[in-house]
Design a protein around this motif. Structure first.
Motif, PDB file in Angstrom:
ATOM      1  N   GLU A  68      -8.004   6.047  -8.690  1.00 59.81           N
ATOM      2  CA  GLU A  68      -9.041   5.322  -9.779  1.00 59.81           C
ATOM      3  C   GLU A  68      -9.803   6.626 -10.509  1.00 59.81           C
ATOM      4  O   GLU A  68     -10.110   6.605 -11.786  1.00 59.81           O
ATOM      5  N   ARG A  69     -10.230   7.621  -9.843  1.00 60.69           N
ATOM      6  CA  ARG A  69     -11.096   8.632 -10.774  1.00 60.69           C
ATOM      7  C   ARG A  69     -10.311   9.303 -12.047  1.00 60.69           C
ATOM      8  O   ARG A  69     -10.850   9.384 -12.943  1.00 60.69           O
ATOM      9  N   ASN A  70      -9.046   9.462 -11.728  1.00 61.11           N
ATOM     10  CA  ASN A  70      -8.090  10.040 -13.065  1.00 61.11           C
ATOM     11  C   ASN A  70      -7.403   8.787 -13.544  1.00 61.11           C
ATOM     12  O   ASN A  70      -6.399   9.125 -14.604  1.00 61.11           O
ATOM     13  N   LYS A  71      -7.617   7.568 -13.293  1.00 63.08           N
ATOM     14  CA  LYS A  71      -7.113   6.430 -13.909  1.00 63.08           C
ATOM     15  C   LYS A  71      -5.405   6.581 -13.721  1.00 63.08           C
ATOM     16  O   LYS A  71      -4.873   6.390 -14.889  1.00 63.08           O
ATOM     17  N   ARG A  72      -4.767   6.998 -12.712  1.00 60.11           N
ATOM     18  CA  ARG A  72      -3.477   7.030 -12.728  1.00 60.11           C
ATOM     19  C   ARG A  72      -3.008   5.704 -11.806  1.00 60.11           C
ATOM     20  O   ARG A  72      -3.505   5.551 -10.658  1.00 60.11           O
ATOM     21  N   PHE A  73      -1.982   5.191 -12.178  1.00 59.66           N
ATOM     22  CA  PHE A  73      -1.446   3.861 -11.482  1.00 59.66           C
ATOM     23  C   PHE A  73       0.025   4.362 -11.520  1.00 59.66           C
ATOM     24  O   PHE A  73       0.678   4.447 -12.520  1.00 59.66           O
ATOM     25  N   ILE A  74       0.432   4.483 -10.109  1.00 57.46           N
ATOM     26  CA  ILE A  74       1.759   4.842 -10.009  1.00 57.46           C
ATOM     27  C   ILE A  74       2.714   3.511  -9.500  1.00 57.46           C
ATOM     28  O   ILE A  74       3.676   2.903  -9.886  1.00 57.46           O
ATOM     29  N   LEU A  75       2.198   3.160  -8.270  1.00 61.66           N
ATOM     30  CA  LEU A  75       2.826   1.961  -7.520  1.00 61.66           C
ATOM     31  C   LEU A  75       1.724   1.358  -6.864  1.00 61.66           C
ATOM     32  O   LEU A  75       0.837   1.826  -6.048  1.00 61.66           O
ATOM     33  N   ASP A  76       1.485  -0.108  -6.891  1.00 63.53           N
ATOM     34  CA  ASP A  76       0.875  -0.887  -5.904  1.00 63.53           C
ATOM     35  C   ASP A  76       1.404  -0.855  -4.548  1.00 63.53           C
ATOM     36  O   ASP A  76       2.574  -1.345  -4.418  1.00 63.53           O
ATOM     37  N   ASP A  77       0.556  -0.357  -3.468  1.00 62.39           N
ATOM     38  CA  ASP A  77       1.097  -0.252  -2.301  1.00 62.39           C
ATOM     39  C   ASP A  77       1.530  -1.612  -1.405  1.00 62.39           C
ATOM     40  O   ASP A  77       2.372  -1.774  -0.775  1.00 62.39           O
ATOM     41  N   GLU A  78       0.825  -2.784  -1.941  1.00 65.57           N
ATOM     42  CA  GLU A  78       1.298  -4.064  -1.441  1.00 65.57           C
ATOM     43  C   GLU A  78       2.615  -4.411  -1.755  1.00 65.57           C
ATOM     44  O   GLU A  78       3.295  -4.954  -1.248  1.00 65.57           O
ATOM     45  N   VAL A  79       3.097  -3.964  -3.157  1.00 63.65           N
ATOM     46  CA  VAL A  79       4.326  -4.307  -3.491  1.00 63.65           C
ATOM     47  C   VAL A  79       5.319  -3.482  -2.661  1.00 63.65           C
ATOM     48  O   VAL A  79       6.507  -4.017  -2.271  1.00 63.65           O
ATOM     49  N   LEU A  80       5.052  -2.331  -2.335  1.00 66.15           N
ATOM     50  CA  LEU A  80       6.093  -1.541  -1.274  1.00 66.15           C
ATOM     51  C   LEU A  80       6.210  -2.393   0.085  1.00 66.15           C
ATOM     52  O   LEU A  80       6.923  -2.506   0.432  1.00 66.15           O
ATOM     53  N   TYR A  81       4.995  -2.926   0.490  1.00 69.64           N
ATOM     54  CA  TYR A  81       4.832  -3.326   1.994  1.00 69.64           C
ATOM     55  C   TYR A  81       5.633  -4.561   1.678  1.00 69.64           C
ATOM     56  O   TYR A  81       6.436  -4.808   2.839  1.00 69.64           O
ATOM     57  N   GLU A  82       5.880  -5.148   0.485  1.00 73.42           N
ATOM     58  CA  GLU A  82       6.583  -6.436   0.440  1.00 73.42           C
ATOM     59  C   GLU A  82       8.023  -6.185   0.198  1.00 73.42           C
ATOM     60  O   GLU A  82       9.040  -6.805   0.965  1.00 73.42           O
ATOM     61  N   LYS A  83       8.393  -5.307  -0.701  1.00 77.75           N
ATOM     62  CA  LYS A  83       9.695  -4.790  -1.050  1.00 77.75           C
ATOM     63  C   LYS A  83      10.585  -4.000   0.033  1.00 77.75           C
ATOM     64  O   LYS A  83      11.847  -3.940   0.020  1.00 77.75           O
ATOM     65  N   ARG A  84       9.648  -3.137   0.707  1.00 82.27           N
ATOM     66  CA  ARG A  84       9.878  -2.250   1.621  1.00 82.27           C
ATOM     67  C   ARG A  84      10.573  -0.866   1.151  1.00 82.27           C
ATOM     68  O   ARG A  84      10.709   0.230   1.714  1.00 82.27           O
ATOM     69  N   VAL A  85      11.358  -1.110  -0.058  1.00 83.31           N
ATOM     70  CA  VAL A  85      11.971  -0.031  -0.701  1.00 83.31           C
ATOM     71  C   VAL A  85      11.691   0.114  -2.042  1.00 83.31           C
ATOM     72  O   VAL A  85      11.813  -1.161  -2.525  1.00 83.31           O
ATOM     73  N   TYR A  97      11.383   8.115  -4.796  1.00 83.66           N
ATOM     74  CA  TYR A  97      11.932   7.089  -3.979  1.00 83.66           C
ATOM     75  C   TYR A  97      11.023   6.739  -2.858  1.00 83.66           C
ATOM     76  O   TYR A  97      10.243   7.625  -2.341  1.00 83.66           O
ATOM     77  N   TYR A  98      10.398   5.297  -2.707  1.00 81.94           N
ATOM     78  CA  TYR A  98       9.473   5.128  -1.748  1.00 81.94           C
ATOM     79  C   TYR A  98      10.208   4.220  -0.668  1.00 81.94           C
ATOM     80  O   TYR A  98      11.304   3.341  -0.793  1.00 81.94           O
ATOM     81  N   HIS A  99       9.642   4.517   0.565  1.00 84.37           N
ATOM     82  CA  HIS A  99      10.532   3.694   1.829  1.00 84.37           C
ATOM     83  C   HIS A  99       9.057   3.261   2.764  1.00 84.37           C
ATOM     84  O   HIS A  99       8.447   4.277   3.228  1.00 84.37           O
ATOM     85  N   HIS A 100       8.991   2.099   3.176  1.00 83.83           N
ATOM     86  CA  HIS A 100       7.883   1.635   4.123  1.00 83.83           C
ATOM     87  C   HIS A 100       8.676   1.047   5.335  1.00 83.83           C
ATOM     88  O   HIS A 100       9.759   0.432   5.244  1.00 83.83           O
ATOM     89  N   SER A 101       8.201   1.310   6.504  1.00 79.68           N
ATOM     90  CA  SER A 101       8.574   0.999   8.000  1.00 79.68           C
ATOM     91  C   SER A 101       7.682   0.620   8.916  1.00 79.68           C
ATOM     92  O   SER A 101       6.566   1.224   8.902  1.00 79.68           O
ATOM     93  N   THR A 102       8.080   0.086   9.859  1.00 79.79           N
ATOM     94  CA  THR A 102       7.211  -0.529  10.924  1.00 79.79           C
ATOM     95  C   THR A 102       7.771  -0.159  12.182  1.00 79.79           C
ATOM     96  O   THR A 102       9.382  -0.270  12.116  1.00 79.79           O
ATOM     97  N   ALA A 103       7.325  -0.718  13.464  1.00 78.59           N
ATOM     98  CA  ALA A 103       8.191  -0.536  14.602  1.00 78.59           C
ATOM     99  C   ALA A 103       9.166  -1.457  14.730  1.00 78.59           C
ATOM    100  O   ALA A 103      10.092  -1.296  15.451  1.00 78.59           O
ATOM    101  N   ASP A 104       8.806  -2.546  14.078  1.00 74.77           N
ATOM    102  CA  ASP A 104      10.121  -3.504  14.008  1.00 74.77           C
ATOM    103  C   ASP A 104      11.527  -3.192  13.346  1.00 74.77           C
ATOM    104  O   ASP A 104      12.286  -3.807  13.625  1.00 74.77           O
ATOM    105  N   ASP A 105      11.281  -2.149  12.624  1.00 74.06           N
ATOM    106  CA  ASP A 105      12.634  -1.646  12.200  1.00 74.06           C
ATOM    107  C   ASP A 105      13.400  -0.657  13.022  1.00 74.06           C
ATOM    108  O   ASP A 105      14.434  -0.335  12.513  1.00 74.06           O
ATOM    109  N   ASN A 106      12.775  -0.263  14.320  1.00 74.45           N
ATOM    110  CA  ASN A 106      13.494   0.557  14.887  1.00 74.45           C
ATOM    111  C   ASN A 106      13.775  -0.559  16.269  1.00 74.45           C
ATOM    112  O   ASN A 106      13.018  -0.748  17.163  1.00 74.45           O
ATOM    113  N   LEU A 107      15.052  -0.709  16.256  1.00 71.76           N
ATOM    114  CA  LEU A 107      15.846  -1.588  17.196  1.00 71.76           C
ATOM    115  C   LEU A 107      16.081  -0.909  18.536  1.00 71.76           C
ATOM    116  O   LEU A 107      16.254  -1.551  19.649  1.00 71.76           O
TER     117      LEU A 107
END
Length: 432
Positions: free
Chosen positions: A169-186, A193-203
């Motif tokens: 916010e301070r430098n008015k930079r927007f790259i990616l909404d983290d909520e989008v990453l949580y939804e898309k996962r990649v 390249y962004y990758h999101h994971s939780t314990a559910d992904d570890n079988l």
């Protein structure tokens, strides 16, 4: 040929080398570190490279990244092609590749590292932002394509990892909404390249471990968000939960609609690590709303230079309530035509001023006040060693909050808890 069972969510990641930066964020036990170590080993078995693995503290490698590499080499059965050497810690490959381990607690040792084409920063949120930028400068090789992998558990949105890779916010930079990453996962944005994971992904995790993570929701919501959900957020108790960002034009429109607005200006002094912070605010006394619509925020400025930049106040004679701890500066500004006076400061004033601002039902801040937003939107209370809140101390030194304290020095917000009592009329018996 190597046959290895991996978690499906990481299959594409293991062989994706299309982007220079690869940012992995996730909860506890998601296996992001394991698959990153596997990814690096597979790459170095295939190509002769020197990889640098970094943590904030060097000694933490031994039981984490170094141990992980040794385990993977054993699991793959490639001991003839790769060997983990414990003293000094490094991994050497038969094809000439090697993995070296460094800590940011001794940055001087980084200067001797050359021809690095791949860097992995484990727990990157623990590394300082300056360290991250220094490592980018260390990533260079005359022939190979360069890569930097960053892995972390999510922490506060005030951490540099969030502000660099998502929103600042301070430098008015927007790259990616983290909520989008949580939804898309990649996701891929530019060369990252962004990758999101939780314990559910570890079988391979036992159900008992998942239950421990789920139980956190009841006793530690912040840790549950980080560990179980793998999401950034505001850690701790927010000081101003009613703080909202609003478009500047709408802020000014609402201020102009107030029948009797009270406008105030406050200034906090700073120089080296601190900042000269000036804020203009307007109060709606009926609704008990506070509007912040203008800011000045700079450091390493002498009083004469600051006076030049704030000359409009000398012209308009607008009253500024300033930090009483700097009488010399206040006198300088007064001598240069500013209508500046010292705000009150007394025993317990930090707590009382903070409570005063917390009494506003809403605090609206113009989207042009980037530094105010940066400091106040995520501002949380500091805690003692037992986890108890310190109501007059914060996790950062918020200069814009100090400026607000001084601006509202002579204004008192009605304590909402007292209002019903104030409005009651006493029962009086009529006498004859």
């Amino acid at each position: 040929m190597i046959i290895k069972e991996v978690n499906p969510h990481f299959e594409d990641y293991l062989f994706n080398w299309d982007q220079t930066f690869q940012f992995l964020v996730g909860g506890y036990g998601s296996s992001k570190s394991y698959h990153t170590a596997l990814k690096v080993v597979l790459k170095l078995l295939q190509e002769k490279r020197t990889a640098l693995v970094v943590r904030e503290v060097f000694e933490t490698h031994r039981d984490s990244t170094f141990s992980l590499f040794a385990t993977i080499i054993d699991e793959l059965g490639v001991q003839t092609a790769a060997e983990a050497v414990s003293s000094p810690m490094h991994i050497r490959f038969a094809n000439g590749s090697r993995i070296i381990f460094k800590g940011m607690d001794n940055p001087a040792k980084l200067k001797s590292v050359n021809n690095i084409s791949l860097i992995w920063i484990e727990e990157c949120s623990e590394v300082k932002y300056e360290g991250f930028k220094e490592l980018i400068g260390r990533l260079r090789h005359p022939d190979h394509r360069l890569y930097m992998i960053l892995t972390t558990n999510p922490v506060s949105q005030s951490n540099w990892t969030y502000r660099h890779f998502f929103k600042d916010e301070r430098n008015k930079r927007f790259i990616l909404d983290d909520e989008v990453l949580y939804e898309k996962r990649v996701a891929v944005v530019g060369d990252t390249y962004y990758h999101h994971s939780t314990a559910d992904d570890n079988l391979f995790l036992p159900k008992s471990y998942l239950k421990q993570l789920d139980d956190m929701k009841a006793y530690d919501p912040d840790l549950y968000r980080i560990a179980r959900k793998g999401r950034f957020g505001v850690n701790g108790t927010r000081v101003l939960p009613q703080f909202e960002v609003m478009e500047h034009e709408e802020v000014m429109r609402q201020i102009s609609a107030i029948s009797n607005p009270l406008k105030r200006t406050g200034m906090d002094f700073g120089f080296e690590a601190s900042y000269n912070a000036v804020v203009r605010a307007a109060v709606d006394p009926d609704k008990k709303y506070l509007y912040i619509y203008w800011e000045y925020y700079k450091n390493k400025m002498t009083d004469d230079k600051t006076a030049e930049e704030l000359n409009e106040f000398a012209v308009t004679k607008e009253l500024i309530k300033a930090d009483p701890a700097e009488p010399k500066s206040i006198q300088f500004f007064r001598q240069n035509g500013f209508n500046m006076t010292a705000a009150r400061k007394f025993q317990g004033s930090r707590l009382q001023y903070t409570k005063k601002i917390k009494r506003f039902k809403k605090i609206f801040c113009s989207d042009r006040c980037a530094n105010t937003i940066y400091e106040l939107q995520p501002l949380t209370y500091a805690t003692d060693k037992n986890g108890n809140l310190k109501e007059d101390q914060f996790t950062i030194d918020p200069h814009t909050l100090s400026a607000l304290w001084y601006a509202l020095d002579d204004y008192e917000v009605t304590d909402l808890k007292a209002e019903p009592e104030v409005r009651k009329r006493p029962n009086r018996k009529r006498g004859r």
